[in-house]
Write a protein that holds these residues in place. Structure first.
Motif, mmCIF file in Angstrom:
data_model
loop_
_atom_site.group_PDB
_atom_site.id
_atom_site.type_symbol
_atom_site.label_atom_id
_atom_site.label_comp_id
_atom_site.label_asym_id
_atom_site.label_seq_id
_atom_site.Cartn_x
_atom_site.Cartn_y
_atom_site.Cartn_z
ATOM 1 N N TYR A 129 16.502 -9.768 -3.750
ATOM 2 C CA TYR A 129 15.466 -9.367 -2.742
ATOM 3 C C TYR A 129 13.939 -9.938 -2.821
ATOM 4 O O TYR A 129 13.418 -10.065 -1.697
ATOM 5 C CB TYR A 129 14.978 -7.719 -3.268
ATOM 6 N N PHE A 130 13.483 -10.445 -3.767
ATOM 7 C CA PHE A 130 12.370 -11.554 -3.850
ATOM 8 C C PHE A 130 12.803 -12.995 -3.298
ATOM 9 O O PHE A 130 11.774 -13.763 -2.825
ATOM 10 C CB PHE A 130 11.866 -11.577 -5.101
ATOM 11 N N GLY A 131 14.245 -13.125 -3.156
ATOM 12 C CA GLY A 131 14.472 -14.610 -2.549
ATOM 13 C C GLY A 131 14.380 -15.673 -3.629
ATOM 14 O O GLY A 131 14.036 -16.651 -3.499
ATOM 15 N N VAL A 132 14.688 -15.244 -5.011
ATOM 16 C CA VAL A 132 14.370 -16.354 -5.969
ATOM 17 C C VAL A 132 15.788 -16.357 -6.651
ATOM 18 O O VAL A 132 16.535 -15.315 -6.509
ATOM 19 C CB VAL A 132 13.249 -15.924 -7.069
ATOM 20 N N LEU B 202 18.787 -20.777 6.772
ATOM 21 C CA LEU B 202 18.976 -21.455 5.402
ATOM 22 C C LEU B 202 17.878 -21.474 4.361
ATOM 23 O O LEU B 202 18.091 -21.104 3.234
ATOM 24 C CB LEU B 202 19.433 -22.659 5.786
ATOM 25 N N ASN B 203 16.770 -21.716 4.913
ATOM 26 C CA ASN B 203 15.650 -21.376 4.143
ATOM 27 C C ASN B 203 15.325 -20.219 3.318
ATOM 28 O O ASN B 203 14.871 -19.841 2.298
ATOM 29 C CB ASN B 203 14.240 -21.674 4.855
ATOM 30 N N TYR B 204 15.644 -19.307 4.357
ATOM 31 C CA TYR B 204 15.918 -17.788 3.761
ATOM 32 C C TYR B 204 16.549 -17.573 2.458
ATOM 33 O O TYR B 204 16.434 -16.717 1.586
ATOM 34 C CB TYR B 204 16.019 -16.824 5.005
ATOM 35 N N PHE B 205 17.876 -18.017 2.868
ATOM 36 C CA PHE B 205 19.003 -17.997 1.767
ATOM 37 C C PHE B 205 18.572 -18.600 0.325
ATOM 38 O O PHE B 205 18.758 -18.231 -0.640
ATOM 39 C CB PHE B 205 20.165 -18.436 2.400
ATOM 40 N N GLU B 206 18.078 -19.951 0.717
ATOM 41 C CA GLU B 206 18.018 -20.830 -0.485
ATOM 42 C C GLU B 206 16.521 -20.767 -1.152
ATOM 43 O O GLU B 206 16.506 -20.983 -2.315
ATOM 44 C CB GLU B 206 17.943 -22.474 -0.030
ATOM 45 N N LYS C 11 32.368 -29.725 1.162
ATOM 46 C CA LYS C 11 32.285 -31.059 0.584
ATOM 47 C C LYS C 11 31.750 -32.241 1.695
ATOM 48 O O LYS C 11 30.990 -33.028 1.300
ATOM 49 C CB LYS C 11 33.826 -31.526 0.429
ATOM 50 N N ALA C 12 31.728 -31.843 3.085
ATOM 51 C CA ALA C 12 31.034 -32.568 4.023
ATOM 52 C C ALA C 12 29.554 -32.678 3.984
ATOM 53 O O ALA C 12 29.131 -33.590 4.597
ATOM 54 C CB ALA C 12 31.660 -32.485 5.252
ATOM 55 N N GLY C 13 29.077 -31.635 3.216
ATOM 56 C CA GLY C 13 27.566 -31.464 3.366
ATOM 57 C C GLY C 13 27.044 -30.369 3.979
ATOM 58 O O GLY C 13 25.865 -30.357 4.123
ATOM 59 N N TYR C 14 28.108 -29.483 4.814
ATOM 60 C CA TYR C 14 27.275 -28.367 5.438
ATOM 61 C C TYR C 14 26.765 -27.201 4.415
ATOM 62 O O TYR C 14 27.304 -27.145 3.224
ATOM 63 C CB TYR C 14 28.256 -27.988 6.331
ATOM 64 N N LYS C 15 25.959 -26.559 4.695
ATOM 65 C CA LYS C 15 25.392 -25.441 4.020
ATOM 66 C C LYS C 15 25.773 -24.094 4.404
ATOM 67 O O LYS C 15 25.868 -23.050 3.745
ATOM 68 C CB LYS C 15 23.721 -25.502 3.954
ATOM 69 N N MET C 16 26.303 -23.769 5.701
ATOM 70 C CA MET C 16 26.629 -22.680 6.146
ATOM 71 C C MET C 16 27.629 -22.872 7.312
ATOM 72 O O MET C 16 27.887 -24.083 7.788
ATOM 73 C CB MET C 16 25.328 -21.944 6.863
#
Length: 418
Positions: free
Chosen positions: A76-79, A215-219, A373-378
Motif C-alpha cells: 500500500y505504501f508502494g515500497v 510503471l513508476n507506480y508499480f516500481e 527477456k526483450a526488456g519490456y516491463k509490462m
C-alpha cells in the motif's frame, strides 16, 4: 486415622493445584513473542487516506501498540520488502528510504539511524507483523489512533486534501483502435462519440496517465492522481493523429498508442489492403499527448500453430514455410521481433518502449518470458477488467472503449468493475 488421611488428601490437592498453576505461569512466560501479550480480538483496523486496508491477517494490539503485516502494508505504501527468515531481519526500501527491523528487537533503523520501538516486530500466523507507527512515519505518513473505533488513521503527508496518494488503486485501462465517421462498435468509434467518451470521463473526475506513470507506480510507489485512467489505442491508425489527437489535446488528456512498428514510416506510405497508419513525423508531433509503445514489429497476424489452431504469431510455435517451427526457432523469431520494435521506437521517439500490447490479446507463458527477456516491463491483454498493483505486470487487463456506448454508459461500465 480418618482425619490424618483427610488432611493428607487435602494437602495433596492443594499441592497439585499450586503445581499446576506454576506450570501454567511458566508456559505463558515462555510463550514466543508472536503470542505473549498480544490481543487477539481482531478489532484493530487501519485506514489509509480514509480507505480501509484489507489484511489477510488482522492487525493485533500489543501493550497498546498496533502491529500490522509488513508485506501488505509495504504494498500500500508502494515500497519493497524483504524478510530473511534465518536472521529474522526485515528490510523495506522505497522513495529514497531504507528501514531495517529484527524480530524481537526494540531497535529499528531508518537510513542507518537507530530508532527505539515501543514493541518489537513479531511473527503471528506465519506472517511478519511490525509496529505501524514506525513504518508509517518512516515513509512520510501521518499516524493517529482513533481509540473509540480501534482504528489507526494514516494520511499522506504531502497532500492532506488527499488529491494524491500511494494507496492501493484500481486503474482502468481503455482500449480503442480506429476512429471512423459513422461507425460505432467494439473496434471502430465515430470521432464525435470518442469526444463524448472523453468528456464523460473528464466530467466523472478521471485523470489520464501514461504507461510511464503506471510503471513508476508499480516500481517506485510514485503517486497517481485521484481516479487515474490509461487510454490506449492499438495498431497506429492515421485517425489516431487526425481525429483522436486534436480531441485529447483540446481536453488536456493523454493516451498511449501501441504501434505495429514495421507499418510506421517517416513519410506517408499506403500498404495495400490495410488502413493507413500515421508517420514517425506525426508521432513525434503528438509528443506530450500521445506516447508510442509496441504492438510488435511485424507479428500482427494469426497463423496456423503446430496444434492446428489459428494463433497470434507471438503466442506459440507455428507452421511456417510448410513445416512446424521448433521451440528454439519460435523463441528466436519472437525475441528478434520484440527487440526490433523496441529499438526503433527508442531511435525514432527518443524514449524507451516499456510496454507491449499482445496482438489479438493472444499470448502464452512462453510469450511472457520472451517479452520480459526483450526488456519490456509490462504487457497488456484484451481481458476485461481493472489493473491493480497485485496483478502480473505481463497480463494487465483492459476495458474496450466500445463505440456502442454513450459517454455515460462507458463510465458506468468502468465503474461496474470497481
Amino acid at each position: 486415622m480418618y482425619n490424618k488421611n483427610r488432611i493428607s488428601n487435602n494437602f495433596l490437592k492443594v499441592f497439585l493445584y499450586v503445581l499446576s498453576l506454576l506450570t501454567l505461569l511458566t508456559i505463558l512466560f515462555l510463550l514466543p513473542n508472536d503470542a505473549n501479550g498480544t490481543e487477539f480480538d481482531g478489532k484493530a483496523k487501519v485506514k489509509l487516506d480514509g480507505k480501509k486496508i484489507n489484511y489477510d491477517v488482522s492487525p493485533v494490539m500489543k501493550n497498546k501498540e498496533i502491529l500490522v503485516p509488513v508485506k501488505k502494508t509495504a504494498k500500500y505504501f508502494g515500497v519493497s520488502v524483504h524478510y530473511n527468515k534465518k536472521s529474522k531481519t526485515i528490510k523495506t526500501t522505497g522513495n529514497g528510504i531504507k528501514t531495517k527491523l529484527v524480530i524481537g528487537d526494540k531497535t529499528a533503523y531508518k537510513n542507518g539511524k537507530p530508532v527505539s520501538l515501543n514493541e518489537p516486530p513479531i511473527v503471528y500466523k506465519d506472517q511478519v507483523l511490525i509496529p505501524l507507527p514506525f513504518i508509517a512515519e518512516a515513509y512520510g505518513y501521518k499516524f493517529s489512533w482513533d481509540n473509540k473505533n480501534k482504528t489507526a488513521l494514516l494520511f499522506s503527508s504531502k497532500n492532506k486534501k488527499l488529491k494524491y496518494n500511494t494507496a492501493y488503486k484500481k486503474v482502468p485501462v481503455l482500449m480503442y483502435h480506429i476512429l471512423i465517421k459513422g461507425r460505432n462498435d467494439s473496434i471502430s468509434v465515430d470521432p464525435a462519440r470518442f469526444k463524448e467518451h472523453m468528456e464523460a470521463l473528464k466530467n466523472a473526475g478521471y485523470n489520464t496517465i501514461t504507461v510511464f506513470d503506471l510503471l513508476n507506480y508499480f516500481e517506485k510507489g510514485t503517486n497517481l492522481p485521484e481516479k487515474p485512467i490509461l487510454i490506449t489505442f492499438d495498431d497506429g491508425y492515421i485517425s489516431n493523429y487526425t481525429e483522436a489527437y486534436p480531441i485529447l489535446k483540446e481536453l488536456a488528456m493523454k493516451a498511449t498508442i501501441f504501434i505495429i512498428a514495421s507499418r510506421i514510416f517517416e513519410e506517408r506510405t499506403i500498404i495495400e489492403n490495410e488502413y493507413e497508419k500515421f508517420t514517425w513525423k506525426q508521432a513525434r508531433e503528438m509528443s506530450g499527448t500521445m506516447t508510442i509503445q509496441s504492438h510488435t514489429w511485424d507479428s500482427h497476424r494469426q497463423v496456423k500453430s503446430i496444434t492446428g489452431e489459428n494463433r497470434g504469431m507471438i503466442a506459440s510455435p507455428l507452421y511456417l514455410n510448410g513445416r512446424p517451427e521448433t521451440q528454439e526457432e519460435y523463441e528466436k523469431r519472437v525475441l528478434e521481433d520484440l527487440v526490433k520494435s523496441k529499438n526503433i521506437i527508442k531511435e525514432k521517439m527518443g524514449y524507451d518502449s516499456v510496454s507491449l500490447a499482445y496482438p489479438y490479446g493472444d499470448y502464452s507463458a512462453d510469450t511472457i518470458k520472451l517479452v520480459e527477456k526483450a526488456g519490456y516491463k509490462m504487457a497488456f491483454t484484451t481481458i476485461e477488467g481493472l489493473v491493480t498493483s497485485e496483478d502480473n505486470r505481463f497480463e494487465l487487463k483492459r476495458i474496450t472503449g466500445n463505440g456502442a456506448y454513450s459517454g455515460k454508459e462507458l463510465v458506468r461500465t468502468i465503474e461496474s468493475y470497481q
